[in-house]
Design a protein around this motif. Sequence first.
Motif, PDB file in Angstrom:
ATOM      1  N   ASP A 175       0.801  -1.109   0.041  1.00 45.69           N
ATOM      2  CA  ASP A 175      -0.028   0.041   0.043  1.00 45.69           C
ATOM      3  C   ASP A 175       1.005   1.294   0.077  1.00 45.69           C
ATOM      4  O   ASP A 175       2.049   1.303   0.512  1.00 45.69           O
ATOM      5  N   GLU A 180      -1.352  -2.283   5.397  1.00 42.46           N
ATOM      6  CA  GLU A 180      -2.178  -0.926   5.020  1.00 42.46           C
ATOM      7  C   GLU A 180      -1.395   0.284   5.775  1.00 42.46           C
ATOM      8  O   GLU A 180      -0.927   0.202   6.734  1.00 42.46           O
ATOM      9  N   ALA A 183      -7.210  -3.940   0.203  1.00 46.09           N
ATOM     10  CA  ALA A 183      -7.145  -2.913   1.294  1.00 46.09           C
ATOM     11  C   ALA A 183      -7.643  -1.387   1.003  1.00 46.09           C
ATOM     12  O   ALA A 183      -8.575  -1.047   1.584  1.00 46.09           O
ATOM     13  N   SER A 184      -7.120  -0.863   0.003  1.00 49.51           N
ATOM     14  CA  SER A 184      -7.361   0.438  -0.439  1.00 49.51           C
ATOM     15  C   SER A 184      -8.264   0.675  -1.665  1.00 49.51           C
ATOM     16  O   SER A 184      -8.152   1.597  -2.504  1.00 49.51           O
ATOM     17  N   ASN A 223      -5.821  -2.176  -4.796  1.00 44.59           N
ATOM     18  CA  ASN A 223      -5.543  -0.839  -4.102  1.00 44.59           C
ATOM     19  C   ASN A 223      -5.476   0.354  -5.237  1.00 44.59           C
ATOM     20  O   ASN A 223      -4.545   1.138  -5.586  1.00 44.59           O
ATOM     21  N   GLN A 236      -6.385  -7.295   9.350  1.00 45.62           N
ATOM     22  CA  GLN A 236      -5.918  -6.164   8.260  1.00 45.62           C
ATOM     23  C   GLN A 236      -7.246  -5.647   7.670  1.00 45.62           C
ATOM     24  O   GLN A 236      -8.315  -5.975   7.804  1.00 45.62           O
ATOM     25  N   THR A 260      -1.202  -1.368   9.777  1.00 42.04           N
ATOM     26  CA  THR A 260      -1.987  -2.740  10.334  1.00 42.04           C
ATOM     27  C   THR A 260      -1.536  -2.950  11.483  1.00 42.04           C
ATOM     28  O   THR A 260      -2.242  -3.754  12.495  1.00 42.04           O
TER      29      THR A 260
END
Length: 455
Positions: free
Chosen positions: A116, A170, A344-345, A417, A210, A187
């Motif tokens: 990330d 992250e 995650a993103s 991401n 996470q 994280t």
Amino acid sequence: MRVRPASDRVMWTRTLAGRGAWLWIALLGTVLTGGGFAAPRATPRRKRSLPSFTRIVIDPTVENSSHKPKVFDRFSKDGFNDIGSLDRQGFKLYRYTQHWKPYVIFHPGNPGDFEDAVTADINGDGWKDIVLGGWGSRTIWAENPAGQGKDPYTTPWRVHLIGAGRLSHEVCAADLNHDGKIDVATTSGLYFQGATPDDWQFVSIGRGGQGTVAGNVLDNHDGYNDVIAVYQANGHNQIAWFENPGHAGGNPVTGHWAIHVIDPDPGGAEGSNRDMDDMALAFGDINGDHRTDIIAASMGEGPDKSNDPHQIGDGLVWYQAPADRRAGPWIKHVIDRTAGWVHASSIQLADFDGDRNLDVCYAEQDQSGPTPGCGPGRTDGVPSPRLVVCYNVGGKGTSWKEQVLSHYPEPAAGGFNSKVGIVGRDRLPSIVTSLHGWCNDANPILLWRNDGKPE
């Protein structure tokens, strides 16, 4: 390379049919022919079409476990946003004013070690720097040389260590202790910036799993940001927000971060809670009530098999912020029950159609579909991986219209991401994404440029 969807292509939108029932509608034609869309609140009787997007290949390079962290921001005096990502040659900036010409600006190491990235002015010199984290358990920031009056494209960026030995799957950048300096949430916990941007103190707040996002949950604008993250308690994966002790006059570095549970059992109704240890999270006001809501989806990386339907959990949902954020309850609303494997993103929030309502973009990662290295993909017939924009019809978060920009078996469909931002002097935001290639599949960096409304 600029590619518009072919005129004979089947694109999919979805409209809400009844309470919680989705009706799939196949539309022949380009994304320009998407169905009617609710108009801005000022003119409720007017219908709007969906924006069109142009698919642009920024970097055709295909590499296993590359192009994972991405940035989309302004780094130079030219005033335009550039795109950044990492491969084996190093971290590259692709410059907008030179038709996305790549410049290698620093060498952080093995690209597979980083997941990330986020931009922030770490050293307070007025220029955006880049923060990176990942599986290599190194959190770093790269210093933009524009702060010393140097060319950020041809001058190597100096790499600084924030922390080592702790997972940073992250990374989020925010001022957590109201000292005017940017801190980093990961994280594993929080890194507070000290006297210099090379001095960092790590603090654990008791989070787990996470999935991390930072922001002021109380919406009181007091300068103290909270953390929303995955949390384990009572044998369940949970979504919680961790209250910054600074709100009550405490010290964010030494004080206790109180835990407030948003959802005690995400995925529980589907028997999927055990797979909800990894969640994608985002933070924004979905229904326009001036309270910041939380958006979530499963990363699809739980202990069950990678293509097990339990990896989807509740799908893409948003939690409505209550008047009392501490006491709750946070009401869960479903946007798309089929959304899963959202990294995650990979949830990005923006007004993609200019109606002043916050929309939601999500991207499904490689594991959701058939790949050479990760198996047959999901078993429910949904053509994943997908890159989808969910339009917030009416701005209340209760009615959604979807535009699928890419889906399997189209090349490099989906994403990992993603980042959102303005290209050039465009009026509406565009999307940068790619797959990660870990499944031995193609992962070029793609820009989905928002062309705006059709005439």
